[in-house]
Write a protein that holds these residues in place. Sequence first.
Motif, PDB file in Angstrom:
ATOM      1  N   ASP A  77       0.832  -1.199   0.000  1.00 50.41           N
ATOM      2  CA  ASP A  77       0.000   0.000   0.000  1.00 50.41           C
ATOM      3  C   ASP A  77       0.872   1.256   0.000  1.00 50.41           C
ATOM      4  O   ASP A  77       1.719   1.432   0.871  1.00 50.41           O
ATOM      5  N   GLY A  78       0.677   2.118  -0.983  1.00 51.69           N
ATOM      6  CA  GLY A  78       1.381   3.390  -1.041  1.00 51.69           C
ATOM      7  C   GLY A  78       2.790   3.351  -1.610  1.00 51.69           C
ATOM      8  O   GLY A  78       3.454   4.387  -1.691  1.00 51.69           O
ATOM      9  N   ALA A  79       3.255   2.175  -2.025  1.00 53.44           N
ATOM     10  CA  ALA A  79       4.630   2.058  -2.535  1.00 53.44           C
ATOM     11  C   ALA A  79       4.836   2.923  -3.779  1.00 53.44           C
ATOM     12  O   ALA A  79       4.012   2.925  -4.685  1.00 53.44           O
ATOM     13  N   VAL A  80       5.954   3.643  -3.802  1.00 51.55           N
ATOM     14  CA  VAL A  80       6.327   4.477  -4.949  1.00 51.55           C
ATOM     15  C   VAL A  80       7.760   4.112  -5.333  1.00 51.55           C
ATOM     16  O   VAL A  80       8.671   4.182  -4.501  1.00 51.55           O
ATOM     17  N   LEU A  81       7.946   3.720  -6.578  1.00 50.86           N
ATOM     18  CA  LEU A  81       9.267   3.313  -7.037  1.00 50.86           C
ATOM     19  C   LEU A  81      10.134   4.521  -7.376  1.00 50.86           C
ATOM     20  O   LEU A  81       9.637   5.568  -7.791  1.00 50.86           O
ATOM     21  N   ALA A  82      11.435   4.354  -7.226  1.00 49.36           N
ATOM     22  CA  ALA A  82      12.389   5.438  -7.467  1.00 49.36           C
ATOM     23  C   ALA A  82      12.521   5.739  -8.955  1.00 49.36           C
ATOM     24  O   ALA A  82      12.216   4.915  -9.813  1.00 49.36           O
ATOM     25  N   ASN A  83      12.988   6.937  -9.256  1.00 52.96           N
ATOM     26  CA  ASN A  83      13.268   7.336 -10.632  1.00 52.96           C
ATOM     27  C   ASN A  83      14.244   6.333 -11.273  1.00 52.96           C
ATOM     28  O   ASN A  83      15.191   5.874 -10.634  1.00 52.96           O
ATOM     29  N   ASN A  84      13.991   5.975 -12.517  1.00 54.60           N
ATOM     30  CA  ASN A  84      14.804   5.033 -13.296  1.00 54.60           C
ATOM     31  C   ASN A  84      14.697   3.580 -12.832  1.00 54.60           C
ATOM     32  O   ASN A  84      15.482   2.743 -13.277  1.00 54.60           O
ATOM     33  N   TYR A  85      13.748   3.271 -11.959  1.00 56.94           N
ATOM     34  CA  TYR A  85      13.542   1.883 -11.533  1.00 56.94           C
ATOM     35  C   TYR A  85      13.108   1.079 -12.755  1.00 56.94           C
ATOM     36  O   TYR A  85      12.214   1.489 -13.501  1.00 56.94           O
ATOM     37  N   ASN A  86      13.737  -0.056 -12.973  1.00 54.91           N
ATOM     38  CA  ASN A  86      13.462  -0.855 -14.166  1.00 54.91           C
ATOM     39  C   ASN A  86      12.153  -1.628 -14.049  1.00 54.91           C
ATOM     40  O   ASN A  86      11.951  -2.380 -13.101  1.00 54.91           O
ATOM     41  N   CYS A  87      11.291  -1.428 -15.043  1.00 51.66           N
ATOM     42  CA  CYS A  87      10.016  -2.137 -15.109  1.00 51.66           C
ATOM     43  C   CYS A  87       9.806  -2.641 -16.527  1.00 51.66           C
ATOM     44  O   CYS A  87      10.564  -2.300 -17.441  1.00 51.66           O
ATOM     45  N   ILE A  88       8.756  -3.445 -16.710  1.00 55.24           N
ATOM     46  CA  ILE A  88       8.447  -4.010 -18.019  1.00 55.24           C
ATOM     47  C   ILE A  88       6.957  -3.842 -18.301  1.00 55.24           C
ATOM     48  O   ILE A  88       6.111  -4.223 -17.490  1.00 55.24           O
ATOM     49  N   SER A 116       7.956  13.854  -9.698  1.00 60.35           N
ATOM     50  CA  SER A 116       8.499  15.219  -9.657  1.00 60.35           C
ATOM     51  C   SER A 116       9.060  15.647 -11.006  1.00 60.35           C
ATOM     52  O   SER A 116       9.098  16.839 -11.321  1.00 60.35           O
ATOM     53  N   THR A 117       9.484  14.689 -11.813  1.00 64.08           N
ATOM     54  CA  THR A 117       9.970  14.978 -13.168  1.00 64.08           C
ATOM     55  C   THR A 117       8.831  14.938 -14.178  1.00 64.08           C
ATOM     56  O   THR A 117       8.670  15.847 -15.005  1.00 64.08           O
ATOM     57  N   CYS A 118       8.009  13.888 -14.096  1.00 67.01           N
ATOM     58  CA  CYS A 118       6.954  13.679 -15.081  1.00 67.01           C
ATOM     59  C   CYS A 118       5.886  14.774 -15.033  1.00 67.01           C
ATOM     60  O   CYS A 118       5.202  15.033 -16.025  1.00 67.01           O
ATOM     61  N   SER A 119       5.750  15.435 -13.900  1.00 64.40           N
ATOM     62  CA  SER A 119       4.739  16.483 -13.750  1.00 64.40           C
ATOM     63  C   SER A 119       5.266  17.875 -14.114  1.00 64.40           C
ATOM     64  O   SER A 119       4.558  18.856 -13.954  1.00 64.40           O
ATOM     65  N   THR A 120       6.506  17.948 -14.615  1.00 63.72           N
ATOM     66  CA  THR A 120       7.039  19.236 -15.065  1.00 63.72           C
ATOM     67  C   THR A 120       6.510  19.554 -16.457  1.00 63.72           C
ATOM     68  O   THR A 120       6.036  18.676 -17.186  1.00 63.72           O
ATOM     69  N   SER A 121       6.619  20.807 -16.860  1.00 66.52           N
ATOM     70  CA  SER A 121       6.073  21.248 -18.151  1.00 66.52           C
ATOM     71  C   SER A 121       6.773  20.592 -19.337  1.00 66.52           C
ATOM     72  O   SER A 121       6.198  20.494 -20.420  1.00 66.52           O
TER      73      SER A 121
END
Length: 201
Positions: A77-88, A116-121
């Motif tokens: 519950d609430g887990a947020v992965l770090a920037n550049n975390y590898n997913c598929i 914080s990056t993805c929500s930038t303009s």
Amino acid sequence: MAKIPIQYEPVCLKGKIIPSNLLITISLDQHSKKYGRFTAYCYPYNVFFFSYDIAVLHLASSATINSYVKLANLPSDGAVLANNYNCIISGWGRTSTGGSLPSILQQAPLPVVAHSTCSTSSYWGTTVKTTMVCAGGNGVQAGCNGDSGGPLNCAVNGVYQVHGVTSFVSSLGCNAYLKPTVFTRVSAYISWINSVSSTSL
């Protein structure tokens, strides 16, 4: 503020053909409705903010678990992965913008892009909410039309977990640079998933 065009097929907003060739039609409020082979539970959808694009399907009968069909693991519950975390990402969507549909299941590596990056303009701006996960954006690999509702799997402590449900891509192209594929963040809905999963059919 400029609007960012998106290609969007919300799972809970309109009729959608699924592999069993059943048509799902779900309204914008939370409810359940029986469709013969399963019952669909939709999270209350917010059409104005592209939020809450998630549903739980109760199968009418148990799936047969074998070497091809396995149970998915959910994140905490609430887990947020770090920037550049590898997913598929995996899915049956188009292999390129306007391209053909594949005959076999596709998958591609997509690293997480921090909110914080993805929500930038330069990326998605305010279109992306904290209940979403961005992944990709390199201009090469991406989700595409037809992948909606599919998983973003990420290995945590050696176990793959479904951290995202494919939601939308840019109308500029599925693999538009700095427009990562956007997923519903599963960990934001664990309490709701547990609640509807225990609902008596």
